[in-house]
Design an enzyme around this catalytic site. Structure first.
Site, PDB file in Angstrom:
ATOM      1  CE  LYS A  11     127.821  49.075  79.433  1.00 39.27           C
ATOM      2  NZ  LYS A  11     128.232  50.351  78.802  1.00 39.27           N
ATOM      3  CG  ASP A 141     127.210  50.200  83.780  1.00 40.23           C
ATOM      4  OD1 ASP A 141     126.445  51.181  83.809  1.00 40.23           O
ATOM      5  OD2 ASP A 141     128.205  50.129  83.037  1.00 40.23           O
TER       6      ASP A 141
END
Length: 300
Positions: A11, A141
Site C-alpha cells: 500500500k 493497517d
C-alpha cells in the site's frame, strides 16, 4: 495436506496527516490509503502441529512474533472458541516481494491475507466487520488490507471509509535499502512543527477528489528525511523524470512517484537505474488498485 496460495498487496499513503497524540501513546491520523499491484506471495500448508513460518528474507521473523503467524493463531482461537479446531497446525511460506521496513505495509498485508484466506477456507465463520476487528488487534493497517480497496483512514488508521474517487495512476516505488522503525518515527514527531509547515497549513481535502498538487502530504516525512536525506534526493529525481508528484509512503523509507501511465513510469525507472546514486536502491513499477471489495462505513 491442503495448500492455499494467496497474494498480499503493498500500500501507499497518498496523504498522511497526524492529527494528535492519544493518552495511550498512539497517534490519531487522517490518511488516504491505496493498495498497489506489488505482492508478497504466501502459501498456507494445513497440517502438522503448531503454526510455523518459512521465509528466506533475513528481516522477516520466523517465530511467533511474525504478524502472519499471529493472525493464524488469533483466527483459529477466536473463530473456533466453542468448537474443535479444524486443523492441528499450519505452515506459512512467505515469498517476500514487498521490502521490509519500507512504509508499504508488507507485514500487515501478510496478516490480513492469512485472516481472509482462513476465513474463506473454513466457510466464513466470521463476518467481514468481525474479521476487521480481529485484524485491528494485530496492527492498525491490517483492517485496511482486509477491506482491500482505497480508503480514508482515521483513528489510529483502523477506522475506514472506502474512497471511490481515485483516478488510475501508476506508481514508481524507490526503496533506498534503509529499513525504518515506525515506532522511532512517531516517537520523534513534533506535532507543533509539523502543523506549522506551509504546505500542511494549506491542506484542504473535501473527502471527494484527490488532487496530486494539493494533497500529496506526509506529516512523517520530515522526521524520516532528517535521518535519511536520501529521501529528498529520490523525490527530486522522480519529479525530474516526469512524476506528477512524489512523496514518502507511511513512515518510510520508500518514496513513490505518481505517473499517468505505466510506460512513463517504466521509462523513469530505466533512467533512475542508470543513475550512480541508485546502485543499492530497489525500484518497482506498480499500478494503484483503485477497485476492490467494498464495505461501506466500516467502524471498528
Amino acid at each position: 495436506m491442503q495448500m492455499i496460495s494467496l497474494k498480499a498487496p503493498a500500500k501507499i499513503n497518498l496523504f498522511l496527516r497526524v492529527t494528535g497524540r492519544r493518552p495511550d501513546g498512539y497517534h490519531d491520523v487522517y490518511s488516504l490509503m491505496c493498495p498497489l499491484a506489488l505482492y508478497d506471495m504466501l502459501t498456507l500448508t494445513l497440517g502438522g502441529t503448531g503454526i510455523g513460518v518459512v521465509c528466506d528474507h533475513p528481516g522477516v521473523p520466523q517465530d511467533a512474533s511474525n504478524l502472519a503467524a499471529l493472525a493464524a493463531r488469533l483466527f483459529l482461537t477466536t473463530a473456533f472458541v466453542e468448537r474443535p479446531l479444524p486443523v492441528s497446525g499450519l505452515t506459512i511460506h512467505i515469498e517476500k516481494k514487498i521490502p521490509v521496513g519500507a512504509g508499504l505495509g508488507g507485514g500487515s498485508s501478510d496478516a490480513a491475507a492469512v485472516l481472509t484466506a482462513l476465513n474463506d477456507h473454513f466457510g466464513k465463520p466470521l463476518s467481514r466487520p468481525e474479521l476487521m476487528a480481529l485484524g485491528a488487534r494485530i496492527g492498525a493497517d491490517v483492517p485496511f488490507f482486509i477491506l482491500g480497496a482505497p480508503a480514508l483512514a482515521t483513528g489510529i488508521g483502523d477506522r475506514l471509509n472506502p474512497f471511490l474517487h481515485l483516478t488510475p495512476w501508476t506508481a514508481l516505488l524507490v526503496y533506498p535499502n534503509e529499513a525504518v522503525s515506525t515506532a522511532w518515527v512517531y516517537k520523534n514527531l513534533n506535532l507543533r512543527l509539523t502543523k506549522g509547515e506551509k504546505k500542511i497549513s494549506k491542506f484542504h481535502f473535501d473527502g471527494r477528489f484527490f488532487n496530486v498538487d494539493e494533497h500529496l502530504v506526509n506529516d512523517l516525512e520530515p522526521v524520516t528525511e532528517g535521518a535519511f536525506p536520501v529521501i529528498k534526493r529520490i523525490k527530486r529525481l522522480l519529479l525530474a523524470h516526469g512524476a506528477a508528484g512524489a512523496m514518502m509512503s507511511g513512515s518510510g523509507s520508500t518514496v513513490f512517484g505518481l505517473f499517468a501511465d505505466s510506460d512513463r513510469a517504466i521509462s523513469a525507472r530505466t533512467a533512475l537505474c542508470k543513475n550512480q546514486q541508485s546502485q543499492n536502491w530497489k525500484l518497482y513499477v506498480a499500478d494503484l488498485l483503485i477497485q476492490g471489495p467494498v464495505v461501506a462505513h466500516v467502524r471498528i
